[in-house]
Design an enzyme around this catalytic site. Structure first.
Site, short mmCIF file in Angstrom:
data_model
loop_
_atom_site.label_atom_id
_atom_site.label_comp_id
_atom_site.label_asym_id
_atom_site.label_seq_id
_atom_site.Cartn_x
_atom_site.Cartn_y
_atom_site.Cartn_z
N GLY A 354 1.25 -1.38 0.68
CA GLY A 354 -0.19 0.12 0.24
C GLY A 354 0.63 1.41 -0.15
N MET A 356 5.17 2.42 0.92
CA MET A 356 6.81 2.34 2.34
C MET A 356 6.89 3.70 2.50
SD MET A 356 8.57 0.01 3.00
CE MET A 356 9.70 1.09 4.18
N HIS A 390 -0.25 6.72 9.44
CA HIS A 390 0.80 5.91 9.16
C HIS A 390 2.02 5.13 9.19
CE1 HIS A 390 1.13 0.26 9.66
NE2 HIS A 390 1.79 0.82 8.65
N GLU A 391 2.41 6.34 8.01
CA GLU A 391 3.37 6.34 7.20
C GLU A 391 4.24 7.05 8.25
OE1 GLU A 391 4.46 3.17 5.33
OE2 GLU A 391 2.80 3.22 5.20
N HIS A 394 5.71 5.78 11.50
CA HIS A 394 6.55 4.71 11.46
C HIS A 394 8.21 5.82 11.46
CE1 HIS A 394 5.97 0.99 10.24
NE2 HIS A 394 4.99 1.02 9.44
N GLU A 413 5.12 -2.16 13.13
CA GLU A 413 4.03 -2.54 11.69
C GLU A 413 3.10 -2.00 13.49
OE1 GLU A 413 4.19 -1.28 9.22
OE2 GLU A 413 5.59 -2.24 8.66
ZN LIG Z 1 4.35 0.50 7.85
#
Ligand SMILES: [Zn+2]
Length: 1113
Positions: A354, A356, A390-391, A394, A413
Site C-alpha cells: 500500500g 512504504m 501510518h507511514e 513510522h 508495524e
Molecule cells: Zn507499516
C-alpha cells in the site's frame, strides 16, 4: 510497510484488483501463486463494505487480501543462519551513484558504490548482500582508509543466486578497529517485480511514460546496490542520481545541486545530502517525469511535497493538507522533532504494497495517496488519512528506532497500525477512528488469530521468504491490539511518556521488544503504576503465544462475586493437537456496572485458569460488563442471567453501554455461539434492541456476523422469518439515516448509510428500492452526469438494486455503460440479477472473447455470480457442465479459484457430493489445490453449522417475529377525521371506533397484517369495501395470518414496546376494491409497489419515536 487493506470503496478496489496479482513477490512459486494472484478482492455484496473477501472460516471478520504477502504460501526451504551476514565488517557510509536508463529497449542501471566499513572481527572475507547484480569484478577495490593503501582482492565468490551475497577475499586480514573503503561498479536491470529498483509506467496524453522507483523492505536493497542489508547495520547514505535533464529525481534527503553529466549530453547528476544514520531498507530513489507539489509552508516546519504524474496534480490536495498536519501532531505526541529537513510523498502507479515509509521519501500506491473529491468515497478519504498517518508514524517507530531483527517486525508495524488511529484522530476527529479501531483492527484479527494455524507475534525468521511472511495481520493488527491493551493497563499518559523515553533511548539505533518493555517499566515505576508482574512478563504472554483467550464470567448472585476463567478461543479444534504450549495469559480484567463510575480493574494471572472475584460491586439485578470498550485482546462470555440483564438494559436504554461495548457484545456473542459456547438464542436476543441502535460501530460489527446466518439460511424454510426479522431491525436504522446523502453529513453517518442501504435494499425496503430505481432512471437519462447523480458511497448499492429490481432496460444500460467506460461496477451490478436466465447468459459470455466482457473482468463476473444466491448453483453447474469449454476459452488457471468461490454459499450434503464429484473428475487440476481444500472445508463447516443451528434459530425466529407491517400495504391518505379520532381514542378504552384510512398496496398478497394491541375486535366489523368482508381478528398474540378467502387480516401485540398500552387499531382498510381489482387484472401488484406511498401523512403518533411503521421520515 503498509500493505493493502480493505477500506477502499468498491469502485476503487475494482480498479486496483489487477495490481494484487501483480504484486505477489516472485519468491512465491507453485500452484498457490496463480491462485492467490487470481483471488482479487471479491466484490461480494456483503454488509461490511461491499468488497471484503472472507477467510475460509465462518468468522466473517477475516479476509485474506488485506495484506499483500500471503502467509499460507509455500516458502523456500529454510537455510537458517547461513543467510545472515557474519557481522565482522560493519558499514559506516555509503556513496551510491546510479544512472538508470529508462527507455524501451534499455532498462539497465549503471551503478557505482563506495562503502566505508569498520572491521569488528579480523577477517579476510568481506561478505556483502547482493542479488541479481552484474558486478564488474575488475572494478572492485578495497583500501585501508587510514593509510590509503590498497588491499588486493584475491578471490570473488558469487553466491547471489543462493545466499544473496557476494564475498571478496582479500590478500591480508582486515584488522580490528581498522577502517576500509570498498568500491565497485555493477549493472542492474530495472525489473518489473515491483521490488528493488524497478520500473513502472503510466499513460499520459495517450503516451506511455516510464519511471524508476525503489521499494526495498524487507530485503531488496541488495537488488539495487551491494550492501549490508540487515536492519541493525545502519549507516549514512550519500546518493547521486543521474537523469534526463527534463526529468526529476528524489531521494531521502534534500537535493544539494544538479550538474551536467560529462560525456552524456542531455543528462544531469542530482547530488543529495548525506542521510542520517539509517537501515538499508529505508533508502529510496525516484527518477521520473513527476512534478513535486509543495504543501502550504504554514502547515509544518518541515518542507512537505507530494510527487505525482503531472496529470494528477489536482488530486494531491488532500494529502498535501493532511500530511504536514499529521507530522506536526506526531512531533508533539512523541515530543521529538522530525529529524529530516523535508518530507516527500510520492504516488507510484505500480506499487506492490500500500505504501512504504522510506525516510523522507514515502512511496504510496497511487490510488491511496491521490484522492479525487468528485469520485472518492468516504472510505477512500479515511483510508488516505489512515495510511498517511501510518507511514508518518513510522518516521519515528521504525526509522528513528528500528527493530533489531525481522522477528520483531511487529514493533514497527503494530505500532504504526496503532498510531495511525491516534494520528488520524488528531487531524480528522470527525472520522472517530478511535471508535472504529475495534471493528477495523481488533475484531478483524480475531478471525485470523482464532485459527490453529495462527502464529505468535514474535517468531524466529531467517530467510527472505520467512521475513516477507511476517507482513501479515498478526504483525499489524494483532500488534496494534496488544499495544493498545498495554496502554490501557499502564494508563495512556504514562504509556505516551514511556514511548518518548524508548525513542530517545534508542534513537538512530535498534531495539527489541524488551527495550520497549524496559522503557515503559521505568516510566510506570516513576509514576507509581501498580502492576501484578513486570510489563515484560505480562506482554511476553501476548507476544510469544499465538491466539487469545475467551474469559468466562460466572456471577454468584448471592455473594456479589464472580468466577472468572480463561481458555484459548479457537474456531475449530483438531483432536490430534500435540502443541505443548499452555495457552494462558496475563489477562487484564476491567469491568463495570455503571459507566459513570471509575472502571474496576483486576488480573487473571498466567498460571491460573480461574480466579474468584469476591465483589463485583453490582447488585443481583444489575448487569456487569467486562472488557471495557474492548480495550483488551480477548472475548467475554457471561452466565445466562447476566446476559438477560444485559439484554433488558439494551432494550430499555442501550446507551447505558458504550458504543464499543455494544459492538463487542454482539461480536463476542455471535462468535461464541459459532463455536457452541453459548446458544444462538442468547446472541440473537442481543440483537432485539437493534431497532433502536443508530451508531455505526455496533451495527457494523453485528451486520458482519448476521450476514453469515443470512447466507446459510437462504435456501431454508426459516428464511422468510429471518428476512422479516432483519427487516424489522434494519429498516429503522435505514429510515433514521435516509437515502439522500449530503456533503456535510458526518463521516460516520456516510459509513452508516453504506451499511444501512446495502441491507435495506437487499431486504426490499421500499424506500431504498424506489430511491435506487429512480436514481438509476435519472442516470439512464443523463449517463454523462454519473458523478452528480450517484454518490460514490451509494454507487454499488444503487446499481445493484436497479439490476435486481429492474428489467431488461436497466440491465442493457449497465452493460452499455460498462462497455463504453470500462467502469466495472456496472458489470458487478449486472451479476446481481435475480433472473437465472440473465446469470446463465453472463456465464456463457465468459467463454466468448467477443462478448464485450474484458478478459481481465472474467474472474470478477464468475465470483459475483457465485456469490449471488440465485447464481451460486448456476455457477457450480457451469463448472461441471462446461469444463472443457472453459478450459478451451480460458485455460486451467481459474478452476481452483472458481471452485472455491462456489463453495462459500454451499451448505448441503447434496452440494458437497457434487463438489467432491467435480474434484474427483479433475484430480490433476483440482486435487492438490489449497483453494479446493479450503473450499471443501468451508462447505463441511457450513453443513455442520446448519445441522447444529438451523432449528434453534428457526425456533427463536418464530418466537420473535416482529411487530412490523410487511410492505404489502401503504397508507396513502388518512382523513383528518380519523386522525382526530385516532388521537383521541388512544386514551379511551372499550370504545367502538370507526377508522377509515385508505391504503396502497405492494405485491399481491393474501394476507393483510395490521398492528393492534389490547383491542377488542369483533368478527365482521372490519370490512374491505367492495370485495370481501374480513373477519377473524384475534385481539392478542396471534402471529399466524388467518386466511379468509382472498384476503386475511391479523392482529398482534408484539409491537407493544413501541406503543402505549391503550394504543389503537391503526388502520382499517377501505377503498380496497380499487387496488385489488387493478392487481388482479394485471396479475400482480408489483407495478404499484409503493409508488404513491411516499410523502404520506404521519399518524401523528409522535410518541412512537422509533418509527413503528418503519417508513416515516
Ligand atoms: Zn507499516
Amino acid at each position: 510497510m503498509k500493505t493493502s487493506r480493505n477500506l477502499q470503496f468498491l469502485i476503487v478496489l475494482i480498479a486496483v484488483s489487477s495490481a494484487f496479482g501483480f504484486g505477489i513477490q516472485s519468491n512465491y512459486e507453485g500452484p498457490d501463486q496463480v491462485e492467490l494472484s487470481l483471488l482479487e478482492p471479491a466484490i461480494v455484496l456483503d454488509p461490511v463494505d461491499g468488497i471484503s473477501r472472507w477467510w475460509y472460516t465462518p468468522s466473517r471478520k477475516a479476509h485474506i487480501f488485506r495484506h499483500n504477502y500471503p502467509k499460507n504460501v509455500e516458502t523456500k526451504p529454510k537455510q537458517g543462519e547461513d543467510l545472515r551476514l557474519p557481522g565482522n565488517i560493519l558499514p559506516r557510509l555509503y556513496n551510491i551513484r546510479l544512472l538508470p536508463f529508462i527507455e524501451v529497449g534499455n532498462w539497465t542501471t549503471d551503478g557505482y558504490v563506495e562503502i566505508s566499513v569498520d572491521c569488528i572481527i579480523s577477517t579476510v572475507n568481506i561478505s556483502i548482500n547482493s542479488l541479481d547484480l552484474t558486478i564488474d569484478q575488475a572494478s572492485i577495490t578495497v583500501t585501508d582508509e587510514l593509510t590509503g593503501s590498497p588491499i588486493p582482492v584475491i578471490n570473488f565468490i558469487d553466491e547471489q543466486s543462493t545466499r544473496e551475497l557476494i564475498t571478496l577475499q582479500v590478500a591480508q586480514p582486515l584488522t580490528v578497529g581498522g577502517r576500509y573503503k570498498i568500491t565497485m561498479k555493477y549493472i542492474s536491470i530495472l525489473n518489473t517485480l515491483l521490488t528493488g529498483f524497478y520500473r513502472s509506467d503510466y499513460e499520459e496524453n495517450g503516451e506511455t511514460k516510464y519511471l524508476a522507483v525503489s521499494d526495498f523492505e524487507a530485503t531488496s536493497a541488495r537488488r539495487a546496490f551491494p550492501c549490508f542489508d540487515e536492519p541493525t547495520m545502519k549507516a549514512n547514505f550519500t546518493v547521486t542520481l543521474g537523469r534526463k535533464e527534463t526529468w526529476t529525481s528524489a531521494s531521502n534527503m534534500p537535493l544539494i545541486r544538479t550538474e551536467p553529466m560529462v560525456g552524456v549530453p542531455g543528462f544531469v547528476w542530482d547530488y543529495y545530502e548525506t542521510s542520517v544514520t539509517m537501515s538499508t531498507y529505508l533508502v529510496a530513489f525516484l527518477v521520473s517525469e513527476f512534478v513535486g507539489i509543495p504543501s502550504d509552508p504554514g502547515l509544518s516546519n518541515v518542507e512537505f511535497r507530494i510527487w505525482a504524474r503531472a496529470d494528477a496534480r489536482n488530486l494531491t490536495d488532500y494529502a498535501r493538507n493532511i500530511g504536514p498536519r499529521v507530522l506536526e501532531f506526531f512531533e508533539s505526541f512523541y515530543a521529538i522533532d522530525y529529524p529530516l529537513p523535508k518530507q516527500d510523498m510520492a504516488a507510484i502507479p505500480d506499487f506492490a504494497a500500500g505504501a512504504m515509509e522510506n525516510w523522507g521519501l514515502i512511496t504510496y500506491r497511487e490510488q491511496y495517496l491521490l484522492t479525487d473529491p468528485s469520485t472518492a468515497s468516504a472510505r477512500s478519504f479515511q483510508f488516505a488519512a489512515i495510511i498517511i498517518a501510518h507511514e508518518l508514524s513510522h518516521q519515528w517507530f521504525g526509522n528513528l528506532v528500528t527493530m533489531d531483527w525481522w522477528n520483531a517486525l511487529w514493533l514497527n508495524e503494530g505500532f504504526a497500525s496503532y498510531m495511525e488511529y491516534i494520528g488520524t484522530d488528531a487531524v480528522e476527529p470527525d472520522f472517530k477512528m478511535n471508535d472504529q479501531f475495534i471493528i477495523e483492527n481488533l475484531q478483524y484479527v480475531f478471525g485470523v488469530d482464532a485459527l490453529e494455524t495462527s502464529r505468535p507475534i514474535n517468531i524466529e525468521v531467517n530467510t527472505p521468504a520467512e521475513i516477507n511472511s511476517m507482513f501479515d495481520a498478526i504483525s499489524y493488527e494483532k500488534g496494534s491490539c496488544v499495544i493498545r491493551m498495554c496502554a490501557d493497563f499502564i494508563g495512556f499518559d504514562t504509556f505516551q511518556r514511556g514511548l518518548t523515553r524508548y525513542l530517545n533511548d534508542n534513537a538512530y539505533s535498534n531495539a527489541g521488544q524488551d527495550n520497549l518493555w524496559a522503557a515503559l517499566q521505568t516510566q510506570a515505576d516513576l509514576e507509581n503504576v501498580v502492576l501484578p508482574a513486570t510489563i515484560k512478563e505480562i506482554m511476553d504472554t501476548w507476544t510469544y503465544k499465538m491466539g487469545f483467550p475467551f474469559i468466562t464470567v460466572t456471577r454468584d448472585y448471592q455473594t456479589g462475586g464472580a468466577l472468572v476463567t480463561q481458555e484459548r478461543f479457537l474456531l475449530r479444534k483438531s483432536n490430534d493437537s500435540t502443541d505443548p504450549i499452555v495457552y494462558q495469559w496475563w489477562v487484564p480484567l476491567t469491568y463495570t456496572s455503571d459507566y459513570t463510575q471509575t472502571t474496576k480493574r483486576d488480573w487473571l494471572p498466567v498460571d491460573q485458569v480461574s480466579k474468584t472475584l469476591s465483589n463485583l460491586g453490582a447488585s443481583a439485578n444489575q448487569w456487569v460488563i467486562f472488557n471495557i470498550d474492548q480495550q483488551n485482546y480477548y472475548r467475554v462470555a457471561y452466565d445466562t442471567a447476566n446476559y438477560a440483564l444485559i439484554r433488558d438494559q439494551l432494550m430499555m436504554d442501550h446507551q447505558q453501554f458504550s458504543d464499543n461495548n455494544r459492538g463487542q457484545l454482539v461480536d463476542d456473542a455471535f462468535n461464541l455461539a459459532l463455536v457452541e459456547l453459548i446458544p444462538y438464542a442468547t446472541a440473537l436476543d442481543l440483537t432485539l434492541y437493534l431497532k433502536y441502535e443508530r451508531d455505526y460501530v455496533p451495527w457494523h460489527a453485528v451486520l458482519t456476523e448476521l450476514n453469515y446466518i443470512d447466507t446459510m439460511l437462504y435456501n431454508f424454510v426459516e428464511f422468510p422469518n429471518w428476512k422479516n426479522y432483519m427487516t424489522s431491525i434494519v429498516e429503522p436504522y435505514y429510515t433514521s439515516i435516509g437515502f439522500a446523502e449530503t456533503q456535510s453529513d458526518p463521516h460516520l453517518e456516510k459509513l452508516s448509510r453504506i451499511d444501512a442501504m446495502n441491507w435495506a435494499c437487499r431486504l426490499g425496503v421500499a424506500d431504498c428500492v424506489q430511491n435506487s430505481l429512480s436514481t438509476y432512471a435519472l442516470l439512464m437519462s443523463q449517463p454523462e452526469n454519473l458523478l452528480q447523480i450517484v454518490s460514490p458511497n451509494e454507487k454499488s448499492t444503487i446499481l445493484r438494486t436497479a439490476i435486481e429490481n429492474g428489467g431488461q432496460t436497466e440491465y442493457d444500460f449497465a452493460f452499455n455503460q460498462y462497455k463504453a467506460t470500462g467502469d466495472n461496477s456496472f458489470l458487478v451490478a449486472m451479476c446481481a440479477s435475480k433472473q437465472a436466465t440473465v446469470l446463465s447468459g453472463l456465464l456463457e459470455m465468459l467463454l466468448d472473447p467477443n462478448s464485450g466482457i474484458l478478459r481481465s473482468d472474467v474472474n470478477t463476473v464468475f465470483n459475483n455470480i457465485a456469490n449471488n444466491p440465485i447464481g451460486n448453483e448456476l455457477a457450480l453447474d457451469f463448472l461441471i457442465n462446461r469444463w472443457n469449454d472453459i478450459q478451451n476459452a480460458l485455460g486451467v488457471t481459474y478452476f481452483p479459484t472458481w471452485y472455491r468461490y462456489v463453495c462459500t454459499r454451499q451448505n448441503t450434503q447434496a452440494g458437497l457430493d457434487k463438489l467432491i464429484q467435480l474434484r474427483d473428475a479433475h484430480l490433476i487440476i483440482l486435487g492438490n489445490s489449497n483453494s479446493v481444500k479450503q473450499g471443501i472445508e468451508t462447505v463441511e463447516t457450513n453443513i455442520k453449522w446448519v445441522s447444529l443451528n438451523e432449528g434453534e434459530i428457526g425456533t427463536w425466529l418464530v418466537a420473535n417475529q416482529p411487530a412490523r407491517m410487511p410492505k404489502m400495504l401503504y397508507e396513502q391518505q388518512t382523513s383528518k377525521e380519523s386522525d382526530k379520532t385516532c388521537n383521541k381514542i388512544r386514551y379511551i378504552s372499550s370504545n367502538i371506533w370507526p377508522f377509515k384510512p385508505s391504503v396502497n398496496t405492494g405485491p399481491l398478497t393474501r394476507t393483510l397484517l395490521i398492528h393492534a394491541s389490547h383491542l377488542n375486535m369483533k368478527l365482521g366489523l372490519i370490512i374491505l369495501f367492495g370485495l370481501v368482508a374480513i373477519a377473524a381478528i384475534q385481539p392478542v398474540a396471534e402471529t399466524a395470518a388467518v386466511p379468509v378467502d382472498d384476503v386475511a387480516m391479523e392482529a398482534e401485540d408484539s409491537a407493544i414496546d413501541m406503543m402505549p398500552d391503550e394504543s389503537a387499531l391503526k388502520i382499517i382498510m377501505h377503498k380496497l376494491e380499487h387496488w385489488l381489482k387493478k392487481c388482479y387484472k394485471k396479475g400482480g401488484c408489483r407495478e404499484d409497489y409503493g409508488h404513491h406511498s411516499y410523502g404520506h401523512q404521519s399518524y401523528g403518533y409522535g410518541s412512537y419515536g422509533h418509527g413503528g411503521y418503519g417508513y416515516g421520515k
